[in-house]
Motif scaffolding. Structure first.
Motif, PDB file in Angstrom:
ATOM      1  N   ARG A  15      -2.228   5.164 -17.808  1.00 42.99           N
ATOM      2  CA  ARG A  15      -1.722   6.538 -17.833  1.00 42.99           C
ATOM      3  C   ARG A  15      -2.822   7.579 -18.021  1.00 42.99           C
ATOM      4  O   ARG A  15      -2.673   8.725 -17.576  1.00 42.99           O
ATOM      5  N   PHE A  16      -3.905   7.196 -18.695  1.00 43.84           N
ATOM      6  CA  PHE A  16      -4.954   8.172 -18.989  1.00 43.84           C
ATOM      7  C   PHE A  16      -6.240   7.915 -18.202  1.00 43.84           C
ATOM      8  O   PHE A  16      -7.160   8.724 -18.246  1.00 43.84           O
ATOM      9  N   GLY A  17      -6.304   6.819 -17.495  1.00 44.24           N
ATOM     10  CA  GLY A  17      -7.435   6.564 -16.613  1.00 44.24           C
ATOM     11  C   GLY A  17      -8.771   6.433 -17.313  1.00 44.24           C
ATOM     12  O   GLY A  17      -9.811   6.812 -16.749  1.00 44.24           O
ATOM     13  N   VAL A  18      -8.801   5.876 -18.533  1.00 39.65           N
ATOM     14  CA  VAL A  18     -10.093   5.714 -19.199  1.00 39.65           C
ATOM     15  C   VAL A  18     -10.942   4.699 -18.439  1.00 39.65           C
ATOM     16  O   VAL A  18     -10.423   3.790 -17.782  1.00 39.65           O
ATOM     17  N   GLU A  19     -12.242   4.866 -18.525  1.00 40.53           N
ATOM     18  CA  GLU A  19     -13.178   3.991 -17.817  1.00 40.53           C
ATOM     19  C   GLU A  19     -13.820   2.963 -18.736  1.00 40.53           C
ATOM     20  O   GLU A  19     -14.532   2.068 -18.266  1.00 40.53           O
ATOM     21  N   ALA A  20     -13.575   3.084 -20.029  1.00 41.58           N
ATOM     22  CA  ALA A  20     -14.090   2.139 -21.023  1.00 41.58           C
ATOM     23  C   ALA A  20     -13.336   2.384 -22.317  1.00 41.58           C
ATOM     24  O   ALA A  20     -12.695   3.421 -22.490  1.00 41.58           O
ATOM     25  N   MET A  21     -13.411   1.415 -23.227  1.00 37.54           N
ATOM     26  CA  MET A  21     -12.749   1.550 -24.520  1.00 37.54           C
ATOM     27  C   MET A  21     -13.682   1.123 -25.647  1.00 37.54           C
ATOM     28  O   MET A  21     -14.553   0.262 -25.453  1.00 37.54           O
ATOM     29  N   VAL A  22     -13.473   1.727 -26.803  1.00 40.17           N
ATOM     30  CA  VAL A  22     -14.155   1.314 -28.021  1.00 40.17           C
ATOM     31  C   VAL A  22     -13.113   1.231 -29.125  1.00 40.17           C
ATOM     32  O   VAL A  22     -12.213   2.073 -29.211  1.00 40.17           O
ATOM     33  N   PHE A  23     -13.212   0.175 -29.930  1.00 42.35           N
ATOM     34  CA  PHE A  23     -12.282  -0.022 -31.040  1.00 42.35           C
ATOM     35  C   PHE A  23     -13.084  -0.045 -32.332  1.00 42.35           C
ATOM     36  O   PHE A  23     -14.118  -0.721 -32.423  1.00 42.35           O
ATOM     37  N   THR A  24     -12.597   0.676 -33.338  1.00 44.32           N
ATOM     38  CA  THR A  24     -13.274   0.730 -34.624  1.00 44.32           C
ATOM     39  C   THR A  24     -12.270   0.476 -35.741  1.00 44.32           C
ATOM     40  O   THR A  24     -11.065   0.519 -35.537  1.00 44.32           O
ATOM     41  N   GLY A  25     -12.775   0.194 -36.930  1.00 47.02           N
ATOM     42  CA  GLY A  25     -11.908  -0.062 -38.077  1.00 47.02           C
ATOM     43  C   GLY A  25     -12.518  -1.080 -39.013  1.00 47.02           C
ATOM     44  O   GLY A  25     -13.734  -1.278 -39.030  1.00 47.02           O
ATOM     45  N   VAL A  26     -11.685  -1.760 -39.777  1.00 43.02           N
ATOM     46  CA  VAL A  26     -12.147  -2.703 -40.791  1.00 43.02           C
ATOM     47  C   VAL A  26     -11.841  -4.128 -40.364  1.00 43.02           C
ATOM     48  O   VAL A  26     -11.055  -4.383 -39.458  1.00 43.02           O
ATOM     49  N   ALA A  27     -12.492  -5.073 -41.044  1.00 43.80           N
ATOM     50  CA  ALA A  27     -12.276  -6.496 -40.786  1.00 43.80           C
ATOM     51  C   ALA A  27     -12.626  -7.271 -42.047  1.00 43.80           C
ATOM     52  O   ALA A  27     -13.349  -6.790 -42.927  1.00 43.80           O
ATOM     53  N   GLY A  28     -12.113  -8.506 -42.108  1.00 50.39           N
ATOM     54  CA  GLY A  28     -12.504  -9.416 -43.178  1.00 50.39           C
ATOM     55  C   GLY A  28     -13.759 -10.172 -42.767  1.00 50.39           C
ATOM     56  O   GLY A  28     -13.867 -10.650 -41.636  1.00 50.39           O
ATOM     57  N   GLY A  29     -14.698 -10.289 -43.670  1.00 51.55           N
ATOM     58  CA  GLY A  29     -15.940 -10.994 -43.373  1.00 51.55           C
ATOM     59  C   GLY A  29     -15.782 -12.494 -43.498  1.00 51.55           C
ATOM     60  O   GLY A  29     -15.218 -12.990 -44.472  1.00 51.55           O
ATOM     61  N   LEU A  30     -16.267 -13.234 -42.502  1.00 50.64           N
ATOM     62  CA  LEU A  30     -16.197 -14.694 -42.516  1.00 50.64           C
ATOM     63  C   LEU A  30     -17.569 -15.332 -42.634  1.00 50.64           C
ATOM     64  O   LEU A  30     -17.745 -16.318 -43.338  1.00 50.64           O
ATOM     65  N   GLY A  31     -18.553 -14.823 -41.920  1.00 48.06           N
ATOM     66  CA  GLY A  31     -19.891 -15.401 -41.951  1.00 48.06           C
ATOM     67  C   GLY A  31     -20.480 -15.372 -43.342  1.00 48.06           C
ATOM     68  O   GLY A  31     -20.246 -14.442 -44.126  1.00 48.06           O
ATOM     69  N   ALA A  32     -21.277 -16.401 -43.651  1.00 50.03           N
ATOM     70  CA  ALA A  32     -21.842 -16.524 -44.996  1.00 50.03           C
ATOM     71  C   ALA A  32     -22.724 -15.343 -45.366  1.00 50.03           C
ATOM     72  O   ALA A  32     -22.834 -14.972 -46.544  1.00 50.03           O
ATOM     73  N   ALA A  33     -23.361 -14.727 -44.375  1.00 51.76           N
ATOM     74  CA  ALA A  33     -24.309 -13.643 -44.651  1.00 51.76           C
ATOM     75  C   ALA A  33     -23.636 -12.294 -44.807  1.00 51.76           C
ATOM     76  O   ALA A  33     -24.278 -11.327 -45.228  1.00 51.76           O
ATOM     77  N   LEU A  34     -22.343 -12.221 -44.482  1.00 52.67           N
ATOM     78  CA  LEU A  34     -21.678 -10.925 -44.507  1.00 52.67           C
ATOM     79  C   LEU A  34     -21.213 -10.562 -45.911  1.00 52.67           C
ATOM     80  O   LEU A  34     -20.701 -11.397 -46.650  1.00 52.67           O
ATOM     81  N   GLN A  35     -21.375  -9.278 -46.227  1.00 61.64           N
ATOM     82  CA  GLN A  35     -20.927  -8.735 -47.499  1.00 61.64           C
ATOM     83  C   GLN A  35     -20.053  -7.521 -47.242  1.00 61.64           C
ATOM     84  O   GLN A  35     -20.101  -6.923 -46.161  1.00 61.64           O
ATOM     85  N   VAL A  36     -19.263  -7.167 -48.231  1.00 61.49           N
ATOM     86  CA  VAL A  36     -18.447  -5.961 -48.126  1.00 61.49           C
ATOM     87  C   VAL A  36     -19.366  -4.766 -47.892  1.00 61.49           C
ATOM     88  O   VAL A  36     -20.387  -4.608 -48.559  1.00 61.49           O
ATOM     89  N   GLY A  37     -19.012  -3.937 -46.917  1.00 58.39           N
ATOM     90  CA  GLY A  37     -19.823  -2.787 -46.553  1.00 58.39           C
ATOM     91  C   GLY A  37     -20.712  -3.021 -45.356  1.00 58.39           C
ATOM     92  O   GLY A  37     -21.250  -2.068 -44.785  1.00 58.39           O
ATOM     93  N   ASP A  38     -20.885  -4.287 -44.939  1.00 56.82           N
ATOM     94  CA  ASP A  38     -21.649  -4.573 -43.727  1.00 56.82           C
ATOM     95  C   ASP A  38     -20.844  -4.137 -42.504  1.00 56.82           C
ATOM     96  O   ASP A  38     -19.631  -3.916 -42.573  1.00 56.82           O
ATOM     97  N   VAL A  39     -21.526  -4.035 -41.383  1.00 55.00           N
ATOM     98  CA  VAL A  39     -20.900  -3.644 -40.118  1.00 55.00           C
ATOM     99  C   VAL A  39     -21.119  -4.757 -39.108  1.00 55.00           C
ATOM    100  O   VAL A  39     -22.206  -5.349 -39.045  1.00 55.00           O
TER     101      VAL A  39
END
Length: 296
Positions: free
Chosen positions: A106-130
């Motif tokens: 309906r809006f004819g976008v040519e690309a998309m980006v999604f942002t927000g939060v997630a739960g960290g799974l990797g051992a090196a990830l900490q709260v506040g990482d991206v």
């Protein structure tokens, strides 16, 4: 082979769909984007939004303003020479796939980006990482024995790749944001959440229609998909829609928890006070870069 023509660089997508699942994840960016659009309207000399545009090849024209469709409010506004359609996707894969389909059709976008939060799974990830996604997978997709576990039927794919031409500068924007002293967040908030040296990572993000919030669920998920860095509820659905429409996608997530028994602790506060300004800073820098480059 010698004599083969060099492929022309792909033009930077001019019309982008920007999504998040929760209002708090998108609030700061939407305020920033509206301010940017108002500034540009003033610089045009008219003090009002520029006239609607038409688009070729059957693509809908771009009309600045808001439009409600299927219970969703779509905000169409300009960022430099880019056209943005910003919307809350809703929570979960079906809601998100519906929103992504509307953005494409309906809006004819040519690309998309999604942002927000997630739960960290990797051992090196900490709260506040991206985490910037290189690929996305639906961890609750299982049509075996007809198809391999995690394979989306009739696609032959278990993992949907993000677009490097969008994800590479998104990673750089996230790295630049985290290198700044405050990361766009008040020092008292950083201290309250213990965010001392957050880092940016790249890798696999997995999605499913379940909020992973116990240590047992986390362990089972990591056993099934050992290289997953983060888990959320929407990204892989957007990736499947973008694959169907042939659209590039980028996904960036802030780690709000470790996807264990503490996942629900201060989740709303973290989303509003940390993830939202993170998203605004990262997306703002990323869009500024896309607007300057013109080609990728």
């Amino acid at each position: 082979m010698p004599g083969d023509p060099t492929p022309a660089p792909r033009a930077t997508p001019r019309r982008l769909g920007v999504m998040a699942a929760l209002h708090d994840e998108l609030r700061a960016f939407l305020v920033q984007a509206a301010r940017q659009a108002q500034t540009q309207a003033g610089q045009s000399g008219s003090g009002v939004p520029l006239a609607p545009e038409t688009a070729g090849a059957g693509r809908p024209g771009f009309v600045p303003g808001t439009r409600t469709l299927a219970g969703r409010t779509f905000h169409s506004l300009r960022w430099q020479d880019l056209e943005l359609v910003v919307v809350l996707s809703g929570i979960g894969k079906v809601a998100t796939a519906t929103t992504a389909t509307l953005l494409a059709d309906r809006f004819g976008v040519e690309a998309m980006v999604f942002t927000g939060v997630a739960g960290g799974l990797g051992a090196a990830l900490q709260v506040g990482d991206v985490v910037v996604a290189d690929a996305l997978l639906q961890h609750d997709m299982d049509a075996s024995p007809l198809f391999a576990r995690h394979e989306v039927p009739l696609t032959g794919l278990t993992r949907f790749a993000s677009d490097p031409a969008l994800s590479n500068p998104l990673y750089q924007a996230a790295h630049g944001m985290l290198s700044a002293a405050s990361h766009g967040v008040a020092p008292a908030v950083l201290q309250r959440f213990g965010l001392a040296q957050p880092r940016v990572h790249r890798g696999l993000v997995v999605s499913g229609d379940r909020f992973v919030a116990t240590a047992g669920e986390r362990e089972r998920l990591m056993a099934a998909v050992p290289d997953a860095l983060a888990v959320e509820m929407e990204g892989a659905a957007v990736a499947q829609v973008c694959h169907a429409f042939g659209l590039p996608l980028a996904v960036v997530r802030t780690v709000s928890d470790r996807a264990d028994d503490s996942a629900a602790v201060d989740f709303p506060a973290f989303t509003a006070e940390v993830a939202s300004p993170y998203s605004a800073c990262v997306l703002g820098a990323w869009l500024n870069g896309l607007g300057r480059e013109g080609r990728v």
